[in-house]
Design a protein around this motif. Sequence first.
Motif, PDB file in Angstrom:
ATOM      1  N   GLU A 155     -22.539  53.914   8.188  1.00 33.70           N
ATOM      2  CA  GLU A 155     -22.729  54.818   7.055  1.00 33.70           C
ATOM      3  C   GLU A 155     -21.808  54.443   5.903  1.00 33.70           C
ATOM      4  OE1 GLU A 155     -23.888  57.578   4.441  1.00 33.70           O
ATOM      5  OE2 GLU A 155     -24.907  56.942   6.285  1.00 33.70           O
ATOM      6  N   ALA A 156     -20.593  53.994   6.199  1.00 28.92           N
ATOM      7  CA  ALA A 156     -19.662  53.582   5.147  1.00 28.92           C
ATOM      8  C   ALA A 156     -20.214  52.396   4.372  1.00 28.92           C
ATOM      9  CB  ALA A 156     -18.301  53.236   5.751  1.00 28.92           C
ATOM     10  N   LEU A 157     -20.890  51.480   5.058  1.00 30.24           N
ATOM     11  CA  LEU A 157     -21.490  50.335   4.370  1.00 30.24           C
ATOM     12  C   LEU A 157     -22.576  50.793   3.406  1.00 30.24           C
ATOM     13  CD1 LEU A 157     -21.811  47.705   7.258  1.00 30.24           C
ATOM     14  CD2 LEU A 157     -19.992  47.941   5.555  1.00 30.24           C
ATOM     15  N   ARG A 158     -23.378  51.741   3.836  1.00 28.41           N
ATOM     16  CA  ARG A 158     -24.436  52.250   2.958  1.00 28.41           C
ATOM     17  C   ARG A 158     -23.835  53.017   1.775  1.00 28.41           C
ATOM     18  NH1 ARG A 158     -26.371  53.686   8.243  1.00 28.41           N
ATOM     19  NH2 ARG A 158     -28.165  52.411   8.883  1.00 28.41           N
ATOM     20  N   ARG A 159     -22.846  53.850   2.068  1.00 31.77           N
ATOM     21  CA  ARG A 159     -22.266  54.702   1.027  1.00 31.77           C
ATOM     22  C   ARG A 159     -21.552  53.895  -0.051  1.00 31.77           C
ATOM     23  NH1 ARG A 159     -17.381  56.258   1.625  1.00 31.77           N
ATOM     24  NH2 ARG A 159     -17.536  56.260   3.915  1.00 31.77           N
ATOM     25  N   THR A 160     -20.872  52.822   0.361  1.00 30.85           N
ATOM     26  CA  THR A 160     -20.121  52.009  -0.605  1.00 30.85           C
ATOM     27  C   THR A 160     -20.969  50.903  -1.222  1.00 30.85           C
ATOM     28  OG1 THR A 160     -19.324  50.560   1.181  1.00 30.85           O
ATOM     29  CG2 THR A 160     -17.938  52.454   0.587  1.00 30.85           C
ATOM     30  N   GLN A 161     -22.247  50.865  -0.829  1.00 31.98           N
ATOM     31  CA  GLN A 161     -23.189  49.882  -1.368  1.00 31.98           C
ATOM     32  C   GLN A 161     -22.698  48.445  -1.158  1.00 31.98           C
ATOM     33  OE1 GLN A 161     -23.889  51.098  -5.456  1.00 31.98           O
ATOM     34  NE2 GLN A 161     -25.320  52.699  -4.826  1.00 31.98           N
ATOM     35  N   ALA A 162     -22.212  48.198   0.069  1.00 27.36           N
ATOM     36  CA  ALA A 162     -21.820  46.839   0.428  1.00 27.36           C
ATOM     37  C   ALA A 162     -23.040  45.927   0.361  1.00 27.36           C
ATOM     38  CB  ALA A 162     -21.228  46.832   1.838  1.00 27.36           C
ATOM     39  N   ARG A 163     -22.809  44.686   0.011  1.00 29.67           N
ATOM     40  CA  ARG A 163     -23.922  43.742  -0.120  1.00 29.67           C
ATOM     41  C   ARG A 163     -23.779  42.522   0.786  1.00 29.67           C
ATOM     42  NH1 ARG A 163     -26.172  47.361  -1.287  1.00 29.67           N
ATOM     43  NH2 ARG A 163     -27.098  48.010  -3.276  1.00 29.67           N
ATOM     44  N   ARG A 164     -22.557  42.013   0.937  1.00 25.71           N
ATOM     45  CA  ARG A 164     -22.337  40.831   1.779  1.00 25.71           C
ATOM     46  C   ARG A 164     -21.151  41.133   2.705  1.00 25.71           C
ATOM     47  NH1 ARG A 164     -25.223  36.492   0.222  1.00 25.71           N
ATOM     48  NH2 ARG A 164     -23.795  34.993   1.188  1.00 25.71           N
ATOM     49  N   VAL A 165     -21.463  41.267   3.980  1.00 28.01           N
ATOM     50  CA  VAL A 165     -20.517  41.826   4.939  1.00 28.01           C
ATOM     51  C   VAL A 165     -20.184  40.817   6.026  1.00 28.01           C
ATOM     52  CG1 VAL A 165     -20.161  43.629   6.680  1.00 28.01           C
ATOM     53  CG2 VAL A 165     -21.368  44.163   4.533  1.00 28.01           C
ATOM     54  N   LEU A 166     -18.878  40.621   6.270  1.00 25.57           N
ATOM     55  CA  LEU A 166     -18.417  39.879   7.438  1.00 25.57           C
ATOM     56  C   LEU A 166     -18.295  40.864   8.588  1.00 25.57           C
ATOM     57  CD1 LEU A 166     -17.264  37.514   9.057  1.00 25.57           C
ATOM     58  CD2 LEU A 166     -15.029  37.977   8.006  1.00 25.57           C
ATOM     59  N   LEU A 167     -19.114  40.665   9.616  1.00 26.48           N
ATOM     60  CA  LEU A 167     -19.138  41.557  10.767  1.00 26.48           C
ATOM     61  C   LEU A 167     -18.402  40.876  11.914  1.00 26.48           C
ATOM     62  CD1 LEU A 167     -20.421  44.353  11.298  1.00 26.48           C
ATOM     63  CD2 LEU A 167     -22.404  43.167  12.240  1.00 26.48           C
ATOM     64  N   ALA A 168     -17.207  41.383  12.234  1.00 33.50           N
ATOM     65  CA  ALA A 168     -16.373  40.804  13.292  1.00 33.50           C
ATOM     66  C   ALA A 168     -16.068  41.898  14.304  1.00 33.50           C
ATOM     67  CB  ALA A 168     -15.087  40.230  12.702  1.00 33.50           C
TER      68      ALA A 168
ATOM     69  N   TRP B 183     -18.829  32.474   1.444  1.00 43.69           N
ATOM     70  CA  TRP B 183     -19.944  33.378   1.694  1.00 43.69           C
ATOM     71  C   TRP B 183     -19.938  34.592   0.769  1.00 43.69           C
ATOM     72  CZ3 TRP B 183     -23.640  31.400   4.615  1.00 43.69           C
ATOM     73  CH2 TRP B 183     -23.312  30.409   5.543  1.00 43.69           C
ATOM     74  N   ALA B 184     -19.032  34.630  -0.197  1.00 40.15           N
ATOM     75  CA  ALA B 184     -18.966  35.718  -1.192  1.00 40.15           C
ATOM     76  C   ALA B 184     -18.934  37.094  -0.523  1.00 40.15           C
ATOM     77  CB  ALA B 184     -20.142  35.615  -2.160  1.00 40.15           C
ATOM     78  N   ILE B 185     -18.059  37.247   0.468  1.00 42.67           N
ATOM     79  CA  ILE B 185     -17.957  38.495   1.226  1.00 42.67           C
ATOM     80  C   ILE B 185     -17.338  39.589   0.354  1.00 42.67           C
ATOM     81  CG2 ILE B 185     -16.900  39.598   3.222  1.00 42.67           C
ATOM     82  CD1 ILE B 185     -19.125  37.572   3.907  1.00 42.67           C
ATOM     83  N   ASP B 186     -17.941  40.782   0.376  1.00 47.50           N
ATOM     84  CA  ASP B 186     -17.358  41.909  -0.352  1.00 47.50           C
ATOM     85  C   ASP B 186     -16.853  43.009   0.567  1.00 47.50           C
ATOM     86  OD1 ASP B 186     -19.568  43.763   0.274  1.00 47.50           O
ATOM     87  OD2 ASP B 186     -20.721  42.689  -1.243  1.00 47.50           O
ATOM     88  N   THR B 187     -17.188  42.939   1.876  1.00 47.79           N
ATOM     89  CA  THR B 187     -16.758  43.961   2.833  1.00 47.79           C
ATOM     90  C   THR B 187     -16.556  43.314   4.197  1.00 47.79           C
ATOM     91  OG1 THR B 187     -18.080  45.621   1.665  1.00 47.79           O
ATOM     92  CG2 THR B 187     -17.270  46.219   3.840  1.00 47.79           C
ATOM     93  N   LEU B 188     -15.506  43.756   4.880  1.00 48.55           N
ATOM     94  CA  LEU B 188     -15.203  43.290   6.228  1.00 48.55           C
ATOM     95  C   LEU B 188     -15.275  44.477   7.177  1.00 48.55           C
ATOM     96  CD1 LEU B 188     -13.872  41.447   8.446  1.00 48.55           C
ATOM     97  CD2 LEU B 188     -11.670  42.019   7.413  1.00 48.55           C
ATOM     98  N   VAL B 189     -15.924  44.284   8.328  1.00 53.13           N
ATOM     99  CA  VAL B 189     -15.983  45.319   9.360  1.00 53.13           C
ATOM    100  C   VAL B 189     -15.344  44.758  10.624  1.00 53.13           C
ATOM    101  CG1 VAL B 189     -17.441  46.847  10.726  1.00 53.13           C
ATOM    102  CG2 VAL B 189     -18.123  46.243   8.396  1.00 53.13           C
ATOM    103  N   CYS B 190     -14.364  45.494  11.176  1.00 52.93           N
ATOM    104  CA  CYS B 190     -13.674  45.013  12.368  1.00 52.93           C
ATOM    105  C   CYS B 190     -13.064  46.170  13.137  1.00 52.93           C
ATOM    106  CB  CYS B 190     -12.598  43.997  11.990  1.00 52.93           C
ATOM    107  SG  CYS B 190     -11.253  44.683  10.985  1.00 52.93           S
ATOM    108  N   LYS B 191     -12.521  45.846  14.304  1.00 56.22           N
ATOM    109  CA  LYS B 191     -11.773  46.805  15.111  1.00 56.22           C
ATOM    110  C   LYS B 191     -10.290  46.675  14.805  1.00 56.22           C
ATOM    111  CE  LYS B 191     -14.875  46.179  19.086  1.00 56.22           C
ATOM    112  NZ  LYS B 191     -14.937  45.726  20.493  1.00 56.22           N
ATOM    113  N   ASN B 192      -9.544  47.759  14.989  1.00 59.26           N
ATOM    114  CA  ASN B 192      -8.093  47.698  14.825  1.00 59.26           C
ATOM    115  C   ASN B 192      -7.478  47.169  16.114  1.00 59.26           C
ATOM    116  OD1 ASN B 192      -5.365  48.035  14.297  1.00 59.26           O
ATOM    117  ND2 ASN B 192      -5.692  49.896  13.130  1.00 59.26           N
ATOM    118  N   SER B 193      -7.673  45.859  16.339  1.00 59.91           N
ATOM    119  CA  SER B 193      -7.199  45.239  17.572  1.00 59.91           C
ATOM    120  C   SER B 193      -5.703  44.968  17.548  1.00 59.91           C
ATOM    121  CB  SER B 193      -7.952  43.929  17.811  1.00 59.91           C
ATOM    122  OG  SER B 193      -9.340  44.163  17.932  1.00 59.91           O
ATOM    123  N   GLY B 194      -5.116  44.790  16.358  1.00 67.93           N
ATOM    124  CA  GLY B 194      -3.708  44.453  16.262  1.00 67.93           C
ATOM    125  C   GLY B 194      -3.462  43.002  16.635  1.00 67.93           C
ATOM    126  N   GLY B 195      -2.217  42.586  16.550  1.00 69.94           N
ATOM    127  CA  GLY B 195      -1.854  41.230  16.916  1.00 69.94           C
ATOM    128  C   GLY B 195      -2.034  40.249  15.773  1.00 69.94           C
TER     129      GLY B 195
END
Length: 256
Positions: free
Chosen positions: A123-136, A191-203
């Motif tokens: 939902e955050a991706l839709r709300r912020t109108q992300a266009r190019r996302v690195l999904l990790a 890749w002209a990334i404008d948004t990153l999605v990840c887990k708070n894995s730490g390290g």
Amino acid sequence: MPANLLILGGTTEAYDLAERLAGREDWHVINSLAGRTANPRLPAGETRIGGFGGVEGLALYLGECAIRAVIDVTHPFAARMGWNAAEACRLAGVPLLRLERPAWRPGPGDVWEPVETWAEAAEALRRTQARRVLLAVGRQELTHFAGIENIWFLIRLVTPPEPKPNFPAAEWLYSRGPFALDDERALLDTWAIDTLVCKNSGGEATSAKLIAAHERGIRVVMLQRPARPAEVPTAATVDEALTWIDNVFPACTATR
């Protein structure tokens, strides 16, 4: 005769802990790996691969193998194993320590959006109108983002998922960390990334992407860690875990 110590592992810290304990005469280390990775690197000491069969199975194993202590060094998002370990150790009367790397925290200028669920992340991706996302995010979480329209995804994984979810627009990238900072900078730029999605894995192994994102003002949608049993003592480093062992079992360590 050395006492048996069970490490619930699979993380960098678990391998380090097993290596540090391998040279000691007072402990026999048994490493437990979940078995989700094909041909995993084997840690120092004895290794078993596969599940225990829930709380009852783990409690039975602790008794049958005369385990004197358990250190949970599983991934910060392996929450079920953490809860099972806490209950099994309580039933078996075995001391338990949770060794977990500190979580990442945003600094000045970071554009982070913390979320509690993957549905919130989508939902955050839709709300912020992300266009190019690195999904990790890992293979098991991809279905939460498959099917989202008007977003192009760069999906970074260690190995291909089976089956592969259907993304309207995506590029698949297979690689294993740690990732160098310069490489992460180049990845975001190429890749002209404008948004990153990840887990708070730490390290440190995968933190370079956050530094590169900070430098470019890229938004980070980050899943927060699940809750763990509050009554379980914790350590943030391998050194702290070794100190816990020495404090809880002075009779064993006195024979070193």
